[in-house]
Each structure stands twice: as C-alpha cells, then as structure tokens.
Write a protein that holds these residues in place. Sequence first.
Motif, PDB file in Angstrom:
ATOM      1  N   UNK A 204       7.985  29.258  19.896  1.00 22.85           N
ATOM      2  CA  UNK A 204       7.660  27.961  19.320  1.00 22.85           C
ATOM      3  C   UNK A 204       6.991  27.113  20.396  1.00 22.85           C
ATOM      4  N   UNK A 205       5.837  26.533  20.060  1.00 17.40           N
ATOM      5  CA  UNK A 205       5.125  25.648  20.992  1.00 17.40           C
ATOM      6  C   UNK A 205       4.949  24.291  20.313  1.00 17.40           C
ATOM      7  N   UNK A 206       5.352  23.243  20.988  1.00 17.30           N
ATOM      8  CA  UNK A 206       5.177  21.885  20.473  1.00 17.30           C
ATOM      9  C   UNK A 206       3.760  21.444  20.812  1.00 17.30           C
ATOM     10  N   UNK A 207       2.934  21.262  19.798  1.00 17.94           N
ATOM     11  CA  UNK A 207       1.535  20.860  19.972  1.00 17.94           C
ATOM     12  C   UNK A 207       1.306  19.442  19.448  1.00 17.94           C
ATOM     13  N   UNK A 208       2.362  18.647  19.447  1.00 18.37           N
ATOM     14  CA  UNK A 208       2.269  17.292  18.901  1.00 18.37           C
ATOM     15  C   UNK A 208       1.300  16.406  19.664  1.00 18.37           C
ATOM     16  N   UNK A 209       0.973  16.766  20.879  1.00 22.77           N
ATOM     17  CA  UNK A 209       0.010  15.995  21.664  1.00 22.77           C
ATOM     18  C   UNK A 209      -1.426  16.165  21.167  1.00 22.77           C
ATOM     19  N   UNK A 210      -1.684  17.186  20.347  1.00 25.46           N
ATOM     20  CA  UNK A 210      -3.018  17.383  19.779  1.00 25.46           C
ATOM     21  C   UNK A 210      -3.301  16.259  18.782  1.00 25.46           C
ATOM     22  N   UNK A 211      -4.578  15.920  18.586  1.00 22.48           N
ATOM     23  CA  UNK A 211      -4.938  14.828  17.690  1.00 22.48           C
ATOM     24  C   UNK A 211      -4.957  15.248  16.233  1.00 22.48           C
ATOM     25  N   UNK A 212      -4.508  14.329  15.358  1.00 19.59           N
ATOM     26  CA  UNK A 212      -4.510  14.568  13.915  1.00 19.59           C
ATOM     27  C   UNK A 212      -4.985  13.298  13.215  1.00 19.59           C
ATOM     28  N   UNK A 213      -6.017  13.451  12.393  1.00 18.79           N
ATOM     29  CA  UNK A 213      -6.541  12.318  11.625  1.00 18.79           C
ATOM     30  C   UNK A 213      -6.506  12.636  10.144  1.00 18.79           C
ATOM     31  N   UNK A 214      -6.169  11.619   9.367  1.00 22.59           N
ATOM     32  CA  UNK A 214      -6.198  11.716   7.907  1.00 22.59           C
ATOM     33  C   UNK A 214      -7.410  10.928   7.428  1.00 22.59           C
TER      34      UNK A 214
ATOM     35  N   UNK B 297       0.580   9.720  16.133  1.00 21.61           N
ATOM     36  CA  UNK B 297       1.907   9.216  16.529  1.00 21.61           C
ATOM     37  C   UNK B 297       2.983   9.364  15.451  1.00 21.61           C
ATOM     38  N   UNK B 298       2.600   9.446  14.185  1.00 19.81           N
ATOM     39  CA  UNK B 298       3.578   9.514  13.103  1.00 19.81           C
ATOM     40  C   UNK B 298       3.888  10.934  12.641  1.00 19.81           C
ATOM     41  N   UNK B 299       3.213  11.922  13.197  1.00 15.51           N
ATOM     42  CA  UNK B 299       3.370  13.296  12.737  1.00 15.51           C
ATOM     43  C   UNK B 299       3.669  14.221  13.904  1.00 15.51           C
ATOM     44  N   UNK B 300       4.020  15.442  13.593  1.00 15.92           N
ATOM     45  CA  UNK B 300       4.282  16.456  14.614  1.00 15.92           C
ATOM     46  C   UNK B 300       3.462  17.695  14.300  1.00 15.92           C
TER      47      UNK B 300
END
Length: 173
Positions: A32-42, A125-128
């Motif tokens: 398992x790798x935490x990639x929450x630092x990657x950017x996510x846009x809706x 910031x609101x997602x993982x």
Amino acid sequence: GAIFTAQGGWELPSHFTSVEAEYCAAKEAVALADRSYMGRMRLTGRDVLDLLNRLSTNKVDTLSPGQGRLTAFLDERGRILDITLLIPLQGESLLFTSPQTRADVKAWIEKFTIVEDVTTVDVTPQTAQLSLLGPTAEALLGSLGAVGIGAIPLHRATRAAIGDVEVLVVRTG
C-alpha cells in the motif's frame, strides 16, 4: 513503526520495515502506498471535455464515463506544464496531476475558461489517494468488498464500496 517524511506538503510514511522487504511485498503479494500528495481536481460543467481537448495534447472529448486518458498540458512556449490523467465520470471529470504542478494546471485551465461552462476545484486537501501494488492487490480489494474490479482496463475507473465508503478504483500502470 512507520518512518514519516514530508512530500508535497503532506506527511507520509516513507517506509515501515526495510526497502527490501517492502519491495518484495509489492512484487510477491501486495503493498500500500499513500499517494495523497498527488494533485486531484474535480471539473464540472457541460464544456469540460471540449475545453480540455483544446488545452491538452491528447484527444479527450470522445471519452466516455470511466474511460481515462493521459494528456499533457503545455504552456504558450510549448513547454510541458504537466502530464495528467483525465477521467470523465457521470456529471464530473477528475484530473490527476503531479503534486508540484496542481496549482499551475488549475490556473492554466481557468485562464482559458472564458465563456465555457467549466468549474475547476482542487479537491486534493479533502480527498485521499492510495495505491495498491502487487499480484494480490485485486484479491485484497475483493476481500474488502470491491469485487469484480479485475476486468478494469488500463486508465479506466469504476466506483466500488469498501465497507461504508464509496471509492473510485482506477487502474494505472
């Protein structure tokens, strides 16, 4: 026992045991790798795919919901801002960016959103974002309730439930 480091403004586990043991887990079982630092846009609005088709290098205006595609955003000099993964869904599209370029990509899209019906929201910031790696990743997800995901082709997405949480499962390389 995790050792934490800062990545892209996030404090994430760097490793738990040894690099060798974790590499073997990823090659032989699951990691398992935490990639929450990657950017996510809706992105929402009726003109999202048309606008992104004109602003990026790949043809994205023909994508169907759940069908993703890698596409690059270039600046006015032809320099790469970022190589992203775009996944249209029902009523929205998700754009996955590199951590250090998410603000630049968002600003670039907004710069050229003139009369188009497009709203861009940085949801990082609101997602993982978690990555499962290894030959038993699919079985682990299935044991948690996300069944039938093995048939998802590369760069495709499907919604699944893990316990009471709805997640988006995306197959990447």
